[in-house]
Each structure stands twice: as C-alpha cells, then as structure tokens.
Design a protein around this motif. Structure first.
Motif, PDB file in Angstrom:
ATOM      1  N   LYS A   1      -2.720   8.560  -5.132  1.00  0.00           N
ATOM      2  CA  LYS A   1      -3.141   7.109  -4.620  1.00  0.00           C
ATOM      3  C   LYS A   1      -3.743   7.346  -3.080  1.00  0.00           C
ATOM      4  O   LYS A   1      -3.097   8.110  -2.423  1.00  0.00           O
TER       5      LYS A   1
ATOM      6  N   PRO B   1       0.857  -1.108   0.090  1.00  0.00           N
ATOM      7  CA  PRO B   1       0.086   0.141   0.062  1.00  0.00           C
ATOM      8  C   PRO B   1       1.004   1.233  -0.030  1.00  0.00           C
ATOM      9  O   PRO B   1       2.075   1.131   0.581  1.00  0.00           O
TER      10      PRO B   1
ATOM     11  N   GLU C   1      -4.242   1.910  -1.519  1.00  0.00           N
ATOM     12  CA  GLU C   1      -4.214   1.651  -2.772  1.00  0.00           C
ATOM     13  C   GLU C   1      -2.771   0.949  -3.010  1.00  0.00           C
ATOM     14  O   GLU C   1      -1.630   1.537  -2.497  1.00  0.00           O
TER      15      GLU C   1
END
Length: 163
Positions: free
Chosen positions: A87, A55, A91
């Motif tokens: 992002k 992430p 994500e």
C-alpha cells in the motif's frame, strides 16, 4: 466554533498530556487531523472515519508509538505484512483494519492518561500483567474484546485496584 489544533503525539509528546478532549487525544495518536482527513468531535465522526478508512501512514505512526515492528503491527490488524507493504502511504485501509487502529489508538490514549507518560504506558504494554495471566497487554490488541479488556485493566489501575 473554532477547533483547536490537534498535536501529533510522535512529534510533540509533551503537549499531548495537556489535551483534555478524548477525540483530540485519539486523533493525536493517529498523527493529527491532517493525517486522519477530518476533525473528530464525536463517535459518529469515528464511525465515518471507519467506513471511509484511514491511510496506511497511520499504521506506521501507531507502530512507532507502540514500539513494535510493522510485522507485529500487521498481525494486530490481521493483515499480511506484505499487503501493508504494498500500500502507498495515502492508500486507505479497509473497514476492519481502520476500526482496529482506532481501538488501539483509544487504548494508547487511555494508557497515557492512566499511567502518566507514553514511556510508562509502553513499558506496561510490553510487560507481563497478572490480570492477563502474565501475558503482555500488547498481545491483546488484535481484537475488540482484547482492547476492551486492556482498557478495563487500565480503569482498574486508575482506581487503585491491583492488576
């Protein structure tokens, strides 16, 4: 076998120094197994993580540990700062960025092991090093060859070879 709780280096740096397992140290650098999304016990697990992606929040964690801006972190990953900004924290990064983050985390773990503390390591990382033609080790963390070179220099330091 019950797996021990992995400590987050940013939150509890003093506990990090007692972690003996290489994989637990790397995961600690990345923010802990909850952040990474799985427990890591082998290189196969690291490959799985690389393929799945880490992430974006891990990028923030590593930049804080290194004491660098997100702009500099983006350049180490060869991704535009704007792409990282867009992002969401959960994500996932692509394979290449994830692999580079894992390699940087391994350098951080090794550097702390060799130099004794996070503070000593980051000071060294931002200093001009003779073995790198008086360049900063930080500037070599953007490629696999660079991270390998920095780890080799740390190994020489560990064995008392002037670097």
């Amino acid at each position: 076998m019950k797996h021990p709780k992995v400590i987050n280096l940013v939150q509890e740096p003093e506990v990090f120094y007692r972690i003996q397992n290489k994989y637990d140290r790397i995961i600690s650098v990345l923010g802990g197994s909850m952040q990474v999304g799985q427990v890591v016990n082998s290189d196969i697990d690291l490959i799985d993580i690389t393929r799945r992606g880490l992430p974006k929040s891990v990028v923030i964690t590593v930049s804080l540990i290194l004491g660098i801006s997100m702009e500099k972190m983006s350049s180490l990953l060869h991704v535009s700062h704007r792409t990282i900004q867009r992002k969401g924290d959960d994500e996932l990064l692509n394979v290449y960025s994830t692999e580079q983050i894992l390699e940087i985390a391994e350098v951080i773990s090794r550097g702390i092991e060799v130099l004794g503390t996070l503070e000593n390591f980051t000071k060294w990382l931002h200093s001009d090093v003779r073995a790198l033609n008086y360049s900063k080790p930080l500037d070599y963390l953007d490629t696999s060859f660079g991270t390998k070179l920095v780890k080799d220099i740390l190994g020489r330091i560990e064995h008392g070879v002037y670097s």
